[in-house]
Motif scaffolding. Structure first.
Motif, PDB file in Angstrom:
ATOM      1  N   MET A 119       1.492   6.565 -10.082  1.00 21.89           N
ATOM      2  CA  MET A 119       2.138   5.472 -10.968  1.00 21.89           C
ATOM      3  C   MET A 119       1.929   4.214  -9.544  1.00 21.89           C
ATOM      4  N   LEU A 120       2.104   4.981  -8.565  1.00 24.39           N
ATOM      5  CA  LEU A 120       2.125   4.150  -7.279  1.00 24.39           C
ATOM      6  C   LEU A 120       0.730   3.400  -7.217  1.00 24.39           C
ATOM      7  N   LEU A 121       0.656   3.874  -6.546  1.00 26.46           N
ATOM      8  CA  LEU A 121      -1.491   4.088  -6.514  1.00 26.46           C
ATOM      9  C   LEU A 121      -1.687   2.841  -7.562  1.00 26.46           C
ATOM     10  N   PHE A 122      -1.574   3.304  -9.012  1.00 26.52           N
ATOM     11  CA  PHE A 122      -2.092   2.384  -9.452  1.00 26.52           C
ATOM     12  C   PHE A 122      -1.936   1.162  -9.674  1.00 26.52           C
ATOM     13  N   ALA A 123       0.184   0.795  -9.839  1.00 25.30           N
ATOM     14  CA  ALA A 123       1.142  -0.362  -9.231  1.00 25.30           C
ATOM     15  C   ALA A 123       0.363  -0.869  -7.783  1.00 25.30           C
ATOM     16  N   ALA A 124      -0.013  -0.391  -6.738  1.00 21.03           N
ATOM     17  CA  ALA A 124      -0.850  -1.042  -6.561  1.00 21.03           C
ATOM     18  C   ALA A 124      -1.773  -1.977  -6.037  1.00 21.03           C
ATOM     19  N   SER A 125      -2.863  -1.422  -6.797  1.00 21.43           N
ATOM     20  CA  SER A 125      -4.215  -1.659  -7.101  1.00 21.43           C
ATOM     21  C   SER A 125      -4.596  -3.153  -7.369  1.00 21.43           C
TER      22      SER A 125
ATOM     23  N   VAL B  17       1.307   0.302   0.974  1.00 21.02           N
ATOM     24  CA  VAL B  17       2.358   1.522   1.826  1.00 21.02           C
ATOM     25  C   VAL B  17       3.306   2.452   1.629  1.00 21.02           C
ATOM     26  N   LYS B  18       4.295   1.728  -0.131  1.00 17.02           N
ATOM     27  CA  LYS B  18       4.601   3.090  -0.741  1.00 17.02           C
ATOM     28  C   LYS B  18       3.820   3.717  -1.817  1.00 17.02           C
ATOM     29  N   ALA B  19       2.660   3.356  -1.993  1.00 18.04           N
ATOM     30  CA  ALA B  19       1.956   4.528  -2.565  1.00 18.04           C
ATOM     31  C   ALA B  19       1.320   5.759  -1.487  1.00 18.04           C
TER      32      ALA B  19
END
Length: 631
Positions: free
Chosen positions: A229-235, A266-268
């Motif tokens: 989810m966090l990877l998606f949100a960083a994209s 960074v969070k991802a």
């Protein structure tokens, strides 16, 4: 043990949701009836099983119901299969409006599972006389906490911002529009779900020693979805995307972040690293099978991974799927990848773009001048490698025979275990595939290879639909290799440093080692070793390596669609936006068949990055705003 029986028997779970809703339908003593459910351990376990039943099915649902593998540019089904309720096929040809039905039905289905989860958390309590302890209750609550967050993420990753009212229990089963509120900004939803998944992970074990609990939510499952989810949100799609400037909710709030934020990467990266560290502690590792000399056998490893269970040694599985009926769904899935001689519907192929994406045997892209790739003509001798795998020609170690079209020769192991081409070995028939016009595997109908290819990944060579003989499979949604790639991407984007890129290459190379292809290095000295490929030490170069690796390692697993969306690259992919090529299925000779030919033309519009909200739903709730660019 009893609970997992409910979870495995999904049809029972669905019935239980219905039976539970019988309590909910009663007025005015609804709350009293719900309380009665939670005074009975069997009904408690049944209710929890109903919450679990919302987990998407990675078998047939991801293919012909949810459509994740159709929407991307990996798998291409026969266009005519839409007459058998493949409702997602017309969408790739531009036949998609806010009134188009979608069998995934997240907007209507997920809120019901979320509601069931919240009721469970609110109502469940120990039943000492029935051996339901406080410890077990606390675990169950944590499971529901994660599942509610997961279902909200499925909504947000599909529709973008949605009406969001966590921990609120509506009076009856509901659709999102029943909240009668507008959408919450995407980043606010992600921030809340991030905390929920992390906190749930702290309350759950990494693994269960009791085999009977396999499939129950673990801390690893929580951390897996959180990291993705966090990877998606960083994209790029949702991190500084100017497309969505002035896309406001009913309160005038920006629904998407249109200003780039580096800290999202960074969070991802931190979330992915936490997952990898915890997974390693729990014993998760890439699945491998060794040759007799102790080296990795990539062919057997890649193929056997799909029907080797967790307790049989496949510790690559991070998020299992344990519904009993998925055996039949998976059987259906593979049945659509075998040919007419064996009662199948051989119209599920792969795009030429995927064929071309696989590396050469030496680990280089086929467009690299040093790859050794030859596109036309035919081989003059058989190709042999160190492997016990017999899927090449029926003989161990023999990958291709003399006379194979050069395009398919000297390619990496993942190609041979993912794609069936004309002349590839057809194990159950004990012969080569014949995709020529009027050949044994091309009757010229919708149940024939539409572009000269069939999908092979996840197909067991001994499966025989003619006799009903099927290899057992342990379906799963996510595996460790995908999380290695997630971390490699996140760390490369988070920190533009050599150390970060070295960390990215570390995990990238672990995947390539299992796949039997050369590893990458920045070091000039090491690059003289034939086992390595020297690459440039810069962020863009490593980004390209990671994206190429994701394309082939994760093909046909339902992840390509999300990658295309979150990277915002659909417009750059020919097979997403126009003519799609393959071999000529109407060709009856070498000269006619082996000719790149357009077999379909896709239509793309940037509104397709998000699913539309149904018109009737919009009419019911005037506070909603339609998904971007839909009208």
């Amino acid at each position: 043990m009893k609970l997992i029986k409910y979870i495995i028997a999904s049809f029972i779970s669905i019935l239980l949701i219905t039976s539970c809703s019988d309590f909910l339908d009663k007025e005015p003593d609804t709350e009293l009836d719900i309380d009665m459910v939670f005074e009975n351990k069997t009904k408690v376990e049944g209710w929890l099983a109903g919450v679990y039943s919302g987990i998407p099915n990675p078998g047939s649902e991801w293919l012909n119901s949810h459509g994740w593998e159709i929407f991307g540019d990996d798998l291409t089904p026969s266009k005519d299969w839409q007459q058998w309720e493949w409702k997602n096929i017309p969408k790739i040809f531009g036949q998609w409006t806010p009134n188009t039905t979608w069998d995934g039905g997240y907007w209507h289905r997920m809120p019901q599972f979320i509601r069931q989860a919240y009721i469970f958390i609110n109502k469940v309590h120990p039943l000492p006389e029935s051996d339901l302890s406080q410890k077990e209750v606390d675990l169950m609550k944590a499971e529901c906490r994660f599942l509610a967050a997961y279902y909200y993420w499925l909504l947000a990753s599909t529709y973008g911002p949605v009406p969001f009212q966590p921990d609120y229990i509506t009076p009856t089963d509901f659709n999102l529009e029943d909240l009668m509120i507008g959408q919450t900004p995407f980043d606010e939803i992600v921030a809340y779900l991030d905390n929920e998944m992390l906190e749930a992970s702290k309350q759950l074990p990494a693994t269960y020693q009791d085999v009977g609990k396999y499939g129950r939510v673990t801390s690893i499952m929580c951390l897996t979805i959180r990291a993705k989810m966090l990877l998606f949100a960083a994209s790029p799609l949702v991190n500084g995307n100017e497309w969505y400037v002035d896309h406001l909710n009913d309160k005038g709030e920006e629904l998407f972040n249109t200003t780039y934020q580096q800290d999202k990467w960074v969070k991802a990266a931190e979330a992915s690293k936490l997952l990898l560290d915890e997974a390693e502690k729990a014993g998760h590792k890439l699945f491998t099978v060794n040759n007799t000399d102790g080296t990795i056998d990539p062919f057997t490893s890649l193929e056997s991974m799909w029907w080797t269970g967790y307790y049989e040694g496949n510790k690559e599985i991070l998020f299992p799927y344990t519904k009993k009926d998925d055996y039949n769904n998976f059987k259906f899935y593979t049945n659509k990848i075998v040919t007419l001689e064996f009662n199948g519907g051989g119209g599920l192929g792969v795009y030429q773009g995927l064929v071309d994406a696989f590396f050469s045997e030496n680990g280089l892209p086929i467009n690299d001048s040093e790859s050794g790739y030859v596109e036309t003509g035919f081989s003059t001798e058989k190709e042999v490698r160190t492997t016990a795998w017999t899927g090449g020609t029926g003989k161990a170690g023999e990958i291709t025979s003399a006379g194979t079209y050069n395009m398919y020769c000297k390619r990496e192991p993942r190609f041979y275990t993912a794609v069936s081409y004309n002349g590839a070995w057809y194990p159950i028939a004990n012969r080569k595939y014949d995709f020529f016009k009027s050949g044994k595997d091309n009757g010229g109908t919708h149940d024939a290879p539409q572009n000269g290819y069939l999908a092979r990944k996840k197909v067991c060579p001994t499966d025989n639909p003619k006799t009903g003989s099927w290899k057992w499979r342990q379906p799963f949604l996510y595996r460790l290799a995908a999380s290695y790639l997630d971390y490699s991407e996140a760390i490369n984007e988070a920190y533009n440093t050599t150390d970060a890129r070295l960390d990215a290459l570390k995990y990238l190379n672990m995947i390539r080692e299992r796949a039997g292809v050369r590893q990458y290095t920045f070091d000039a000295v090491s690059s003289t070793d034939p086992q390595y490929i020297r690459v440039n030490d810069n962020q863009e170069a490593v980004r390209n390596l990671i994206r190429m690796e994701r394309r082939v390692e994760l093909c046909a697993e339902g992840t390509r669609w999300d990658d295309i969306r979150r990277w915002k690259i659909a417009e750059d992919l020919p097979e997403m936006t126009g003519d799609c090529y393959g071999m000529n299925k109407s060709g009856a000779t070498d000269g006619e068949f082996y000719k790149l030919t357009v077999f379909q033309t896709r239509v793309w519009d940037k509104k397709y990055y998000w699913f539309p909200i149904y018109i009737s739903t919009m009419d019911n709730n005037q506070n909603l705003r339609q998904s971007p660019f839909w009208k």
